[in-house]
Design an enzyme around this catalytic site. Structure first.
Site, PDB file in Angstrom:
ATOM      1  N   LYS A 104     -15.226  78.978  55.279  1.00  0.00           N
ATOM      2  CA  LYS A 104     -14.096  78.311  55.934  1.00  0.00           C
ATOM      3  C   LYS A 104     -12.830  78.538  55.106  1.00  0.00           C
ATOM      4  O   LYS A 104     -12.876  78.530  53.864  1.00  0.00           O
ATOM      5  CB  LYS A 104     -14.420  76.821  56.059  1.00  0.00           C
ATOM      6  CG  LYS A 104     -13.426  75.979  56.826  1.00  0.00           C
ATOM      7  CD  LYS A 104     -13.952  74.554  56.930  1.00  0.00           C
ATOM      8  CE  LYS A 104     -13.028  73.608  57.661  1.00  0.00           C
ATOM      9  NZ  LYS A 104     -13.609  72.239  57.738  1.00  0.00           N
ATOM     10  N   SER A 185     -13.637  70.291  62.123  1.00  0.00           N
ATOM     11  CA  SER A 185     -12.637  71.308  61.849  1.00  0.00           C
ATOM     12  C   SER A 185     -13.230  72.681  61.506  1.00  0.00           C
ATOM     13  O   SER A 185     -12.522  73.678  61.479  1.00  0.00           O
ATOM     14  CB  SER A 185     -11.737  70.843  60.693  1.00  0.00           C
ATOM     15  OG  SER A 185     -12.487  70.664  59.492  1.00  0.00           O
ATOM     16  N   SER A 209     -16.722  67.236  60.677  1.00  0.00           N
ATOM     17  CA  SER A 209     -16.221  68.608  60.694  1.00  0.00           C
ATOM     18  C   SER A 209     -17.278  69.679  60.478  1.00  0.00           C
ATOM     19  O   SER A 209     -16.997  70.867  60.634  1.00  0.00           O
ATOM     20  CB  SER A 209     -15.109  68.780  59.649  1.00  0.00           C
ATOM     21  OG  SER A 209     -13.941  68.138  60.098  1.00  0.00           O
TER      22      SER A 209
END
Length: 527
Positions: A104, A185, A209
């Site tokens: 990420k 996210s 997330s």
């Protein structure tokens, strides 16, 4: 909006380089190999049937043809220009030796890639050092393939944001149905692994997330105990709730990655006890793990979305069929109280944490949250075409984390969610874990109005909230499909209970066999 992909010339050079990396008897990696497990790849590497360079070349090709062209998933922000060189030198030993992995884009890598949390404000120079997670992955031989898109600033900029959208990279799409959201996210990490753009990925979670994007993209996601995985070098939101964790197509792959990244780090005081608990989590992949387990159903987190409820009932039947005792309608005390102060705690911690993180990044011009707010105002056409930065502004107005009001709210939240919440529910009925439906099928993308999430009790914030606020572990996995979209469940438990949760999830997975490759449908047909 910038879309960082593979330049054709760079791809051609990469293909030439990779052709010299494999053994003579190695075959070309094909699309089916893109969905191979870690264990399958390790065996293929050992026999010489496949090579790390060949697999890396395959994923680079799929990123170019599926992510940047074709269906245009837009899950990968940037590929590692050194990925094929690293793969060609991949060690034979190491738990993830030669396994391509995506990170990420809030996780520092001390290489030629950027770390930006999706914001143009940090799109200047690479971070000077590896995060603790990246360093551990390199140590076990993983090939860091690239960085994934996310919800900008991990969904900590606006209450009206659309998950998976960043000013730097645009919107990530759900590979199952392209007009649907991949949740956030860690949207890019979920979409990429589901679409076969990497073997596994790392996401991060403050509250939901990892669990939500894994659920909506049909993956296994593990949100570890806070303090099991170091946060050093990860762009922060919350010192009390943040953690990185694996996202994979199977419990076995997620367990293997968790074992690789877990452990103590003197730079992150929360991890002081991690070495006492970190282990090889693949040891708990027991198909009989459910026998004798006592699992409580948290009905407080059900009854909102019918497809999610059907997945819950399916899972209960699977548990009973494999010898587990299911205690239905277990009450988690204080559940509705958890939403009262969570955001206030996060705002205090974000202001403190982001200022400290920016101070560790002399490579870029932002020095504090006020600088980020000013940047967004200057670059509003690029950074705020759809939603604003009211959470940034609210955080900027908060005091320091020495504020007694903040300390009281943080300690109360953690006490009510953990010892007086989850732990109390487990102890009352002598339970090993709690079960709830995960989010329902992925919702339609809406950049105008933002996310339309149907999940759990809306007064709590979703099924992820109890474990997230407590700092306790949770794991999601798919158990069925509804309308071409994956639907999963969540198991969560007390601190350091990852071995138990992994065993339970593995037992369910072996019977559910729910993973399906995405079809990249443009939209759902009207029947």
């Amino acid at each position: 909006m910038q879309h960082v992909g593979i330049r054709p010339a760079a791809l051609a050079a990469a293909l030439v380089l990779s052709s010299s990396c494999g053994a003579a008897k190695a075959r070309d990696a094909g699309d089916d190999d893109a969905f191979a497990s870690i264990a399958t790849l390790r065996q293929a590497y050992a026999t010489g049937a496949l090579t790390p360079a060949g697999m890396t070349r395959l994923f680079l090709h799929r990123i170019e043809t599926l992510d940047k062209a074709g269906p245009s998933i837009n899950a990968v922000l940037e590929v590692n220009p050194d990925a094929l060189s690293i793969a060609g030198k991949a060690p034979r030993k190491g738990s993830l030796a030669g396994i391509p992995i995506l990170l990420k884009d809030n996780i520092d890598t001390g290489d030629r890639m950027l770390t930006t949390a999706g914001s143009l404000a940090l799109a200047t120079k690479p971070a000077p050092h590896d995060s603790a997670v990246a360093a551990k992955l390199r140590k076990v031989g993983a090939v860091i393939l690239g960085k994934t898109n996310l919800s900008e600033w991990a969904n900590m900029r606006s209450n009206h944001a659309t998950s998976g959208w960043t000013g730097r990279g645009g919107l990530t799409l759900n590979p199952y149905v392209l007009d649907r959201n991949a949740c956030g996210s860690s949207a890019g990490s979920g979409a990429a692994v589901a679409a076969g753009l990497a073997t596994v990925a790392i996401g991060s979670e403050t509250d939901g997330s990892i669990i939500c994007p894994a659920s909506m993209t049909g993956l296994v996601g593990i949100k570890p105990t806070v303090g099991l995985v170091s946060r050093t070098g990860i762009i922060p939101i919350s010192s009390s709730q943040d953690t990185a964790g694996p996202m994979a197509r199977s419990v076995a792959d997620a367990a293997a990655v968790l074992g690789a990244i877990a452990g103590s780090d003197p730079r992150d005081p929360a991890t002081k006890d991690a070495d006492k608990h970190a282990t090889d989590y693949t040891k708990f992949l027991d198909p009989n793990a459910l026998r004798g387990k006592r699992i409580g159903v948290a009905r407080q987190l059900a009854g909102i979305e019918p497809n999610a409820d059907r997945a819950l009932e399916h899972t209960i039947a699977l548990l009973k069929a494999q010898g587990a005792t299911v205690v239905d309608n277990v009450e988690i005390p204080h559940l509705k109280e958890l939403s009262e102060h969570e955001i206030d705690v996060l705002l205090y911690e974000f202001k403190h944490g982001i200022d400290a993180y920016l101070a560790s990044r002399p490579d870029q011009p932002m020095t504090n949250l006020a600088d980020l707010i000013a940047f967004n105002d200057r670059e509003a056409a690029k950074e705020m075409p759809w939603f604003g930065q009211e959470l940034f502004l609210q955080a900027q107005d908060k005091g320091d984390i020495t504020d007694p009001k903040y300390i009281e709210m943080r300690d109360r939240n953690q006490r009510l969610a953990g010892p007086e919440g989850i732990d109390a529910a487990l102890a009352k009925d002598h339970l090993d874990a709690l079960l709830a439906p995960s989010w329902g099928p992925a919702f339609v993308n809406d950049l105008v109005l933002g996310d339309h999430v149907v999940s759990g009790d809306p007064t709590v914030g979703g099924v992820s909230a109890p474990a997230a606020i407590a700092g306790y572990p949770s794991i999601t996995l798919p158990v069925e499909f509804a309308h071409e979209l994956p639907v999963g469940v969540v198991f969560f438990g007390t601190k350091w209970s990852e071995p138990t949760l992994i065993g339970i999830a593995y037992g369910v997975e072996q019977k559910a066999q729910a993973y399906q490759r995405p079809k990249f449908l443009p939209t759902l047909p009207i029947k």
